[in-house]
Design a protein around this motif. Structure first.
Motif, PDB file in Angstrom:
ATOM      1  N   VAL A  74       0.835  -1.206   0.000  1.00 46.03           N
ATOM      2  CA  VAL A  74       0.000   0.000   0.000  1.00 46.03           C
ATOM      3  C   VAL A  74       0.869   1.256   0.000  1.00 46.03           C
ATOM      4  N   ILE A  75       1.869   1.298   0.878  1.00 45.00           N
ATOM      5  CA  ILE A  75       2.721   2.481   0.966  1.00 45.00           C
ATOM      6  C   ILE A  75       3.581   2.642  -0.282  1.00 45.00           C
ATOM      7  N   ILE A  76       4.161   1.554  -0.757  1.00 44.00           N
ATOM      8  CA  ILE A  76       5.029   1.615  -1.937  1.00 44.00           C
ATOM      9  C   ILE A  76       4.268   2.114  -3.165  1.00 44.00           C
ATOM     10  N   ILE A  77       3.026   1.662  -3.326  1.00 35.56           N
ATOM     11  CA  ILE A  77       2.231   2.047  -4.500  1.00 35.56           C
ATOM     12  C   ILE A  77       1.556   3.400  -4.305  1.00 35.56           C
ATOM     13  N   LEU A 121       2.043   6.025  -2.018  1.00 41.99           N
ATOM     14  CA  LEU A 121       2.765   7.254  -1.686  1.00 41.99           C
ATOM     15  C   LEU A 121       3.174   8.066  -2.913  1.00 41.99           C
ATOM     16  N   PRO A 122       3.857   7.477  -3.905  1.00 39.43           N
ATOM     17  CA  PRO A 122       4.223   8.281  -5.079  1.00 39.43           C
ATOM     18  C   PRO A 122       3.004   8.758  -5.874  1.00 39.43           C
ATOM     19  N   LEU A 123       1.902   7.994  -5.846  1.00 39.29           N
ATOM     20  CA  LEU A 123       0.698   8.393  -6.576  1.00 39.29           C
ATOM     21  C   LEU A 123      -0.002   9.570  -5.921  1.00 39.29           C
ATOM     22  N   VAL A 124       0.027   9.612  -4.578  1.00 37.46           N
ATOM     23  CA  VAL A 124      -0.654  10.678  -3.843  1.00 37.46           C
ATOM     24  C   VAL A 124       0.142  11.974  -3.868  1.00 37.46           C
ATOM     25  N   ALA A 125       1.470  11.881  -3.808  1.00 41.62           N
ATOM     26  CA  ALA A 125       2.316  13.079  -3.787  1.00 41.62           C
ATOM     27  C   ALA A 125       2.025  13.965  -4.995  1.00 41.62           C
ATOM     28  N   LEU A 126       1.863  15.277  -4.734  1.00 45.61           N
ATOM     29  CA  LEU A 126       1.541  16.211  -5.824  1.00 45.61           C
ATOM     30  C   LEU A 126       2.649  16.263  -6.866  1.00 45.61           C
ATOM     31  N   THR A 127       3.883  16.244  -6.415  1.00 43.50           N
ATOM     32  CA  THR A 127       5.028  16.212  -7.324  1.00 43.50           C
ATOM     33  C   THR A 127       5.970  15.104  -6.878  1.00 43.50           C
ATOM     34  N   THR A 128       6.716  14.572  -7.810  1.00 39.65           N
ATOM     35  CA  THR A 128       7.712  13.556  -7.477  1.00 39.65           C
ATOM     36  C   THR A 128       9.069  13.995  -8.012  1.00 39.65           C
ATOM     37  N   GLN A 129      10.098  13.523  -7.343  1.00 34.56           N
ATOM     38  CA  GLN A 129      11.444  13.851  -7.764  1.00 34.56           C
ATOM     39  C   GLN A 129      11.780  13.103  -9.063  1.00 34.56           C
ATOM     40  N   SER A 184      15.060  -7.752   0.030  1.00 35.74           N
ATOM     41  CA  SER A 184      15.914  -6.874  -0.777  1.00 35.74           C
ATOM     42  C   SER A 184      15.089  -6.105  -1.798  1.00 35.74           C
ATOM     43  N   ILE A 185      14.173  -6.793  -2.464  1.00 33.35           N
ATOM     44  CA  ILE A 185      13.327  -6.152  -3.484  1.00 33.35           C
ATOM     45  C   ILE A 185      12.332  -5.201  -2.837  1.00 33.35           C
ATOM     46  N   PHE A 186      11.618  -5.682  -1.809  1.00 26.58           N
ATOM     47  CA  PHE A 186      10.618  -4.842  -1.155  1.00 26.58           C
ATOM     48  C   PHE A 186      11.268  -3.632  -0.481  1.00 26.58           C
ATOM     49  N   GLY A 187      12.414  -3.863   0.158  1.00 22.40           N
ATOM     50  CA  GLY A 187      13.091  -2.763   0.841  1.00 22.40           C
ATOM     51  C   GLY A 187      13.542  -1.683  -0.126  1.00 22.40           C
ATOM     52  N   TRP A 188      14.089  -2.091  -1.256  1.00 23.99           N
ATOM     53  CA  TRP A 188      14.524  -1.109  -2.248  1.00 23.99           C
ATOM     54  C   TRP A 188      13.327  -0.341  -2.804  1.00 23.99           C
ATOM     55  N   ALA A 189      12.226  -1.040  -2.987  1.00 25.66           N
ATOM     56  CA  ALA A 189      11.012  -0.381  -3.483  1.00 25.66           C
ATOM     57  C   ALA A 189      10.516   0.662  -2.483  1.00 25.66           C
ATOM     58  N   LEU A 190      10.579   0.353  -1.190  1.00 28.02           N
ATOM     59  CA  LEU A 190      10.146   1.315  -0.170  1.00 28.02           C
ATOM     60  C   LEU A 190      11.060   2.534  -0.142  1.00 28.02           C
ATOM     61  N   ILE A 191      12.364   2.310  -0.226  1.00 29.79           N
ATOM     62  CA  ILE A 191      13.307   3.426  -0.247  1.00 29.79           C
ATOM     63  C   ILE A 191      13.063   4.308  -1.464  1.00 29.79           C
ATOM     64  N   LEU A 192      12.829   3.685  -2.619  1.00 30.88           N
ATOM     65  CA  LEU A 192      12.544   4.458  -3.829  1.00 30.88           C
ATOM     66  C   LEU A 192      11.254   5.258  -3.686  1.00 30.88           C
ATOM     67  N   ALA A 193      10.218   4.642  -3.112  1.00 27.36           N
ATOM     68  CA  ALA A 193       8.940   5.336  -2.927  1.00 27.36           C
ATOM     69  C   ALA A 193       9.115   6.568  -2.042  1.00 27.36           C
ATOM     70  N   LEU A 194       9.883   6.430  -0.971  1.00 31.07           N
ATOM     71  CA  LEU A 194      10.121   7.566  -0.075  1.00 31.07           C
ATOM     72  C   LEU A 194      10.949   8.647  -0.764  1.00 31.07           C
ATOM     73  N   CYS A 195      11.998   8.246  -1.478  1.00 32.05           N
ATOM     74  CA  CYS A 195      12.881   9.222  -2.133  1.00 32.05           C
ATOM     75  C   CYS A 195      12.164   9.964  -3.260  1.00 32.05           C
ATOM     76  N   PHE A 196      11.393   9.258  -4.065  1.00 33.25           N
ATOM     77  CA  PHE A 196      10.658   9.915  -5.152  1.00 33.25           C
ATOM     78  C   PHE A 196       9.602  10.884  -4.625  1.00 33.25           C
ATOM     79  N   SER A 197       9.110  10.651  -3.402  1.00 33.88           N
ATOM     80  CA  SER A 197       8.009  11.464  -2.863  1.00 33.88           C
ATOM     81  C   SER A 197       8.469  12.649  -2.036  1.00 33.88           C
ATOM     82  N   ILE A 198       9.775  12.863  -1.941  1.00 34.61           N
ATOM     83  CA  ILE A 198      10.287  14.025  -1.200  1.00 34.61           C
ATOM     84  C   ILE A 198       9.849  15.310  -1.899  1.00 34.61           C
ATOM     85  N   GLN A 199       9.272  16.231  -1.117  1.00 31.20           N
ATOM     86  CA  GLN A 199       8.839  17.505  -1.683  1.00 31.20           C
ATOM     87  C   GLN A 199       9.901  18.591  -1.508  1.00 31.20           C
TER      88      GLN A 199
END
Length: 466
Positions: A146-149, A151-159, A227-242
């Motif tokens: 839920v968070i991985i998918i 978070l980036p969709l909800v964020a108004l802008t993504t990195q 390893s896969i899920f963790g990297w996906a979570l890190i990417l989701a957080l990094c892409f969603s930084i405002q």
């Protein structure tokens, strides 16, 4: 191996040291070396070492794992309290709108409260814990997706991809660290802390059919999945930084205390103008800490019970006693809880308590992996009985890489994480570990080596009698 409990607590500090690129690629590097270091069991250490060195190997492995697990309870209690602190703040109006930010004394109370709840459940509700473990598994998988998918969709802008994968940014004014290599090393800590716990599969092999095949498969697949899920979570957080710098601003909505909370708040408030979605996802993350802490408490008590059964802990006769009704090592449970609470007491005065506890946890847990690996590396080849997953001639080089990586991992967790060094920023892990391990080794030299024989066998090999 849990998705949130490793990444979210150290995500903010690791991002601050060197920016997103170092954090993202650090996970890949650490994941690669983690494949080499699978293992660690009290019995394995005794079996792989020679009869002469077997007791000492199992002594070291057992004590390192005991230290790692008890400190692991502390990491879950601290991070769970930190997440709960953010939930309370957002529920009462955010830092900017008069929300309640729990002070240090209340934070410590939450830390102690979680530890006591886990101890109570492990004493009186073992059947409930088995059911909770099933909930925990699905909670991790469903919540993570839920968070991985979302978070980036909800964020108004993504990195941009360029920012996430190539941007390097240091913050010497906040960390006191101006050396680029040192900053990169510290940014890897979140990955090194997160990627352990796969020995749990090994603990269950004795209860598994075809353990010589299913055991290694379980260990390797757990590393691959996380390893896969963790990297996906890190990417989701990094892409969603405002706004990178705003994440650490103590005047922001989450008081700059928990970076993932601010990223969630920025995404949901920016889109829906309220913090409800952020609160719900923070509750999902908090649930992971609760479940993780409960599970680690169970494991810690079992290790303490096993070591006390073999008379490897002072006052062993007390800690190996089982509850007369529930048949659980209740005294061992409360010993672990008491030590965990003591580890958390510096919360009232020191700002880097979590760094210290995670250092103790990682060095203990991962350091224990080194014992059977080193024993295998120096073991005569003709004395080794190979199984289906035998690596052949590659075995010793892989053992060497694994052993060196573990030594490196343990070393970096002893380093200062903020400069200049003061009582407020001092990483007390080297002192705590030095004193603790020093006393354990002194006990071995003066007395324990004369009578400690390693793990007690529950089954007679010749007649199969229990």
């Amino acid at each position: 191996m849990t998705l949130f409990t490793g990444i979210t607590p150290l995500y903010g500090s690791s991002l601050l040291y060197a920016g997103p690129a170092s954090l993202v690629w650090g996970w890949v590097v650490v994941s690669f070396f983690t494949w080499f270091t699978t293992g660690s069991l009290y019995f394995w250490a005794a079996h792989l070492a020679s009869p002469k060195w077997g007791p000492f190997a199992s002594w070291c492995c057992a004590w390192l794992e005991t230290i790692g697990l008890i400190a692991g309870m502390g990491t879950q209690a601290y991070a769970g309290s930190q997440t709960l602190q953010s939930i309370i703040l957002l529920c009462t109006g955010t830092n900017k709108d008069g929300g309640y930010f729990a002070p240090k004394w209340l934070f410590l109370c939450m830390y102690i409260g979680l530890t006591i709840i886990w101890a109570v459940l492990n004493t009186f509700a073992l059947e409930v814990i088995a059911f909770i473990d099933i909930i925990s598994m699905w909670w991790q998988v469903a919540g993570g997706l839920v968070i991985i998918i979302m978070l980036p969709l909800v964020a108004l802008t993504t990195q941009s991809a360029s920012y996430v994968f190539t941007h390097f940014e240091m913050s010497p004014e906040a960390t006191g660290i101006s050396s680029k290599p040192y900053a990169v090393i510290l940014s890897f800590l979140v990955s090194q802390y997160s990627l352990y716990g796969y020995d749990s599969a090994a603990h269950l092999t004795e209860e598994t059919k075809g353990a010589d095949k299913t055991g290694p498969i379980a260990i390797l697949s757990s590393i691959g999945i996380i390893s896969i899920f963790g990297w996906a979570l890190i990417l989701a957080l990094c892409f969603s930084i405002q706004d990178f710098s705003y994440l650490y601003d103590k005047s922001n909505e989450t008081a700059g205390a928990f970076v993932p909370a601010q990223i969630l708040y920025d995404a949901f408030h920016g889109r829906y103008h309220n913090s409800t979605g952020a609160i719900i996802l923070l509750i999902v993350i908090w649930g992971s800490f609760f479940f993780g802490g409960l599970s680690v408490t169970t494991s810690a008590a079992r290790v303490v019970y096993a070591l006390s059964r073999d008379k490897g802990i002072p006052f062993s006769s007390i800690w190996r006693q089982l509850h007369p009704k529930h048949k659980v090592p209740s005294n061992a449970v409360w010993l672990c809880a008491a030590i965990c609470i003591i580890l958390g007491l510096p919360i009232l005065k020191v700002n880097v308590v979590f760094t210290a506890i995670t250092s103790i946890c990682t060095i203990g847990w991962v350091g224990g992996y080194a014992v059977p690996i080193f024993a295998r590396m120096v073991m005569a080849e003709q004395k080794f009985n190979a199984g289906p997953f035998y690596l052949g001639k590659a075995s010793r080089p892989i053992c060497l890489i694994a052993f060196l990586w573990i030594c490196y991992t343990c070393s970096v967790f002893l380093l200062p994480t903020f400069y200049p060094i003061s009582w407020d920023t001092f990483n007390y892990a080297p002192v705590a570990l030095g004193v603790g391990l020093g006393l354990i080794m002194l006990w071995w030299l003066l007395d324990a080596r004369k009578w400690f024989t390693g793990p007690v066998r529950n089954i007679d090999n010749e007649n199969g009698k229990v």
